[in-house]
Motif scaffolding. Structure first.
Motif, PDB file in Angstrom:
ATOM      1  N   GLY A  60     -95.289 -74.140  55.241  1.00 19.22           N
ATOM      2  CA  GLY A  60     -96.178 -74.388  54.035  1.00 19.22           C
ATOM      3  C   GLY A  60     -95.886 -75.560  53.084  1.00 19.22           C
ATOM      4  N   VAL A 149    -101.171 -70.442  57.561  1.00 21.98           N
ATOM      5  CA  VAL A 149    -100.708 -71.842  57.095  1.00 21.98           C
ATOM      6  C   VAL A 149    -102.161 -72.703  57.113  1.00 21.98           C
ATOM      7  N   LEU A 158    -102.304 -71.145  50.199  1.00 23.75           N
ATOM      8  CA  LEU A 158    -101.365 -70.528  51.174  1.00 23.75           C
ATOM      9  C   LEU A 158    -100.981 -69.160  50.481  1.00 23.75           C
TER      10      LEU A 158
END
Length: 257
Positions: A60, A149, A158
């Motif tokens: 992320g 993601v 996220l």
């Protein structure tokens, strides 16, 4: 209400995609639980979940280093690849060209395989059984990680995407504990249709955003993109049935993907 309009599509797409993958992983976990015991099944599954969580945490933040337009374009292409793959399978199954996925048969096959393999335990945990559940969770979960993601990377989503996936995991775990059998009655093909449409729509939207296209309705464009995708997909089912080589769903020899 306005918050849900912003977060809802991402959370829903993440939840549905994760739910389908976790249902398939649950079948393997339950098979190991039945043959090799709960401790082995849960140990492997827990290890797989930890690895997937680490991947989400690591991947992320790394995506923030990529220029936004490039990221949107790359994410859009990735989501399109995932979405169109799911839609292809759903179309072929609905057309009767590919057999529907049967969790009961998958469960029986896995338990037979475990009965025929040699058990080897360490600290009360069967290594073969734990390895089977670890592989199942990781293999099914990797697709979930990439989708989560991708959905969360471009719009700061996220956390909502991760929460949607986590909620799906909890629901599947609770259902598995309650019924302690494969979730064979889950309308998996219908769910894959819905997930394929949602993810493909996000893909089209982000490819356009990355290319600098101004969508009519801004973020709400996902709704009409999804509507068009649904119509096109629904029309493809009779076309595939007509030009393909139909088989009766579930009969021996039907190709299952």
């Amino acid at each position: 209400m306005s918050v849900w309009k912003e977060l809802g599509p991402t959370v829903l797409a993440s939840f549905l995609a994760s739910f389908v993958e976790f249902v398939e992983a649950l079948t393997i976990v339950l098979a190991v639980w039945t043959v090799r015991g709960a401790r082995s099944a849960l140990a492997g599954a827990a290890a797989g979940c930890v690895l997937l969580a680490i991947l989400v945490v690591v991947l992320g933040p790394l995506l923030r280093l990529i220029p936004l337009d490039t990221l949107r374009l790359a994410v859009g292409v990735l989501l399109l690849l995932f979405g169109m793959r799911w839609l292809r399978k759903a179309i072929l199954r609905s057309a009767g060209i590919v057999a529907l996925h049967d969790e009961s048969k998958a469960f029986a096959k896995e338990t037979a395989s475990l009965h025929g393999s040699r058990a080897s335990s360490t600290l009360g945990i069967d290594l073969g059984g734990a390895g089977a559940t670890f592989n199942a969770v990781v293999l099914e979960g990797l697709e979930v990680v990439f989708i989560v993601v991708a959905l969360g990377a471009t719009g700061g989503m996220l956390v909502p995407a991760s929460l949607g996936a986590a909620a799906a995991g909890l629901v599947v775990i609770l259902l598995g504990v309650i019924v302690h059998r494969p979730l064979a009655r889950v309308p998996e093909n219908t769910l894959k249709f819905a997930v394929g449409i949602l993810i493909s729509s996000f893909g089209v939207f982000w490819v356009g955003e990355g290319a600098g296209f101004d969508w009519l309705g801004s973020d709400l464009a996902i709704i009409w993109i999804a509507t068009i995708t649904f119509i096109c997909t629904a029309l493809m089912v009779p076309i595939a049935r007509h030009i393909g080589n139909p088989v009766k769903v579930g009969i021996t020899g039907a190709r299952n993907e």
